[in-house]
Write a protein that holds these residues in place. Structure first.
Motif, PDB file in Angstrom:
ATOM      1  N   GLY A 224      12.608  26.355  -4.302  1.00  0.00           N
ATOM      2  CA  GLY A 224      12.022  27.159  -3.234  1.00  0.00           C
ATOM      3  C   GLY A 224      11.282  28.365  -3.786  1.00  0.00           C
ATOM      4  N   SER A 225      11.799  29.526  -3.452  1.00  0.00           N
ATOM      5  CA  SER A 225      11.155  30.778  -3.851  1.00  0.00           C
ATOM      6  C   SER A 225      12.139  31.630  -4.648  1.00  0.00           C
ATOM      7  CB  SER A 225      10.691  31.524  -2.599  1.00  0.00           C
ATOM      8  OG  SER A 225      10.069  32.718  -2.959  1.00  0.00           O
ATOM      9  N   PRO A 226      12.086  31.533  -5.984  1.00  0.00           N
ATOM     10  CA  PRO A 226      13.010  32.322  -6.808  1.00  0.00           C
ATOM     11  C   PRO A 226      12.723  33.822  -6.671  1.00  0.00           C
ATOM     12  CG  PRO A 226      11.714  30.798  -8.171  1.00  0.00           C
ATOM     13  CD  PRO A 226      11.221  30.687  -6.778  1.00  0.00           C
ATOM     14  N   PRO A 227      13.728  34.656  -6.904  1.00  0.00           N
ATOM     15  CA  PRO A 227      13.496  36.103  -6.867  1.00  0.00           C
ATOM     16  C   PRO A 227      12.498  36.500  -7.959  1.00  0.00           C
ATOM     17  CG  PRO A 227      15.690  35.607  -7.706  1.00  0.00           C
ATOM     18  CD  PRO A 227      15.098  34.315  -7.245  1.00  0.00           C
ATOM     19  N   PRO A 228      11.855  37.665  -7.801  1.00  0.00           N
ATOM     20  CA  PRO A 228      10.807  38.081  -8.755  1.00  0.00           C
ATOM     21  C   PRO A 228      11.232  38.066 -10.222  1.00  0.00           C
ATOM     22  CG  PRO A 228      10.797  39.504  -6.839  1.00  0.00           C
ATOM     23  CD  PRO A 228      11.995  38.599  -6.694  1.00  0.00           C
ATOM     24  N   TRP A 229      12.441  38.533 -10.542  1.00  0.00           N
ATOM     25  CA  TRP A 229      12.867  38.571 -11.944  1.00  0.00           C
ATOM     26  C   TRP A 229      12.940  37.175 -12.540  1.00  0.00           C
ATOM     27  CZ3 TRP A 229      17.112  35.965 -13.628  1.00  0.00           C
ATOM     28  CH2 TRP A 229      18.070  35.600 -12.687  1.00  0.00           C
ATOM     29  N   LEU A 230      13.382  36.205 -11.719  1.00  0.00           N
ATOM     30  CA  LEU A 230      13.510  34.837 -12.203  1.00  0.00           C
ATOM     31  C   LEU A 230      12.138  34.168 -12.298  1.00  0.00           C
ATOM     32  CD1 LEU A 230      15.276  32.556 -13.163  1.00  0.00           C
ATOM     33  CD2 LEU A 230      15.773  31.996 -10.778  1.00  0.00           C
ATOM     34  N   ARG A 231      11.300  34.433 -11.333  1.00  0.00           N
ATOM     35  CA  ARG A 231       9.935  33.884 -11.359  1.00  0.00           C
ATOM     36  C   ARG A 231       9.195  34.353 -12.617  1.00  0.00           C
ATOM     37  NH1 ARG A 231       7.268  36.069  -6.711  1.00  0.00           N
ATOM     38  NH2 ARG A 231       9.267  35.522  -5.830  1.00  0.00           N
ATOM     39  N   LYS A 232       9.337  35.639 -12.932  1.00  0.00           N
ATOM     40  CA  LYS A 232       8.697  36.203 -14.132  1.00  0.00           C
ATOM     41  C   LYS A 232       9.223  35.514 -15.390  1.00  0.00           C
ATOM     42  CE  LYS A 232       8.098  40.553 -16.596  1.00  0.00           C
ATOM     43  NZ  LYS A 232       8.418  41.987 -16.619  1.00  0.00           N
ATOM     44  N   ARG A 233      10.526  35.333 -15.460  1.00  0.00           N
ATOM     45  CA  ARG A 233      11.133  34.699 -16.634  1.00  0.00           C
ATOM     46  C   ARG A 233      10.681  33.244 -16.773  1.00  0.00           C
ATOM     47  NH1 ARG A 233      15.447  35.327 -20.379  1.00  0.00           N
ATOM     48  NH2 ARG A 233      14.944  33.641 -21.806  1.00  0.00           N
ATOM     49  N   LEU A 234      10.598  32.519 -15.669  1.00  0.00           N
ATOM     50  CA  LEU A 234      10.138  31.127 -15.698  1.00  0.00           C
ATOM     51  C   LEU A 234       8.682  31.040 -16.167  1.00  0.00           C
ATOM     52  CD1 LEU A 234      11.795  29.864 -12.414  1.00  0.00           C
ATOM     53  CD2 LEU A 234      12.475  29.294 -14.753  1.00  0.00           C
TER      54      LEU A 234
END
Length: 129
Positions: A110-120
């Motif tokens: 779905g929509s990961p939180p910003p910190w996780l999206r950045k890491r991915l």
């Protein structure tokens, strides 16, 4: 992404980060969950200095992981983990690893939180290079 769970039971998150006897490691994507096995932490240390830096030992063991789940972690240890690129997540003792894996997989789809999206995004760039 690689995810670690502080565990003694191998089924639940049931250990403090610095006292965890082992970490269950999984590779988690939106499409699949693959166990990478257990990584055991040394419980005996050669010297008092080695014992004092058990956080460093655990950081080396978890190298490459994006997230480390545990029941508790001290502030300085959490800061060191974040600096090394591992995001610590505290959950209640007894949280079932399989349940957290499914929750994380749903989050990734779905929509990961910003910190996780950045890491991915960082991991994706590294794989492309």
């Amino acid at each position: 992404m690689l995810v670690a769970f502080a565990t003694g039971s191998q089924t639940c998150i049931d250990a403090h980060f610095g006292l965890a006897p082992a970490f269950a490691i999984y590779d988690v994507t939106a499409e699949a969950i693959v166990s990478k096995g257990m990584v055991y932490c040394p419980q005996e240390f050669a010297s008092e200095a080695d014992k004092e830096d058990k956080v460093e030992t655990r950081m080396q063991i978890l190298h490459g992981c994006t997230v480390a789940y545990c029941t508790s972690i001290g502030g300085p240890a959490a800061a060191r983990l974040v600096q090394s690129g591992i995001h610590p997540l505290k959950v209640p003792e007894g949280t079932v690893i399989e349940d957290e894996l499914k929750r994380l997989q749903t989050l990734l789809a779905g929509s990961p939180p910003p910190w996780l999206r950045k890491r991915l995004q960082q991991e994706k760039r590294l794989k492309e290079d």
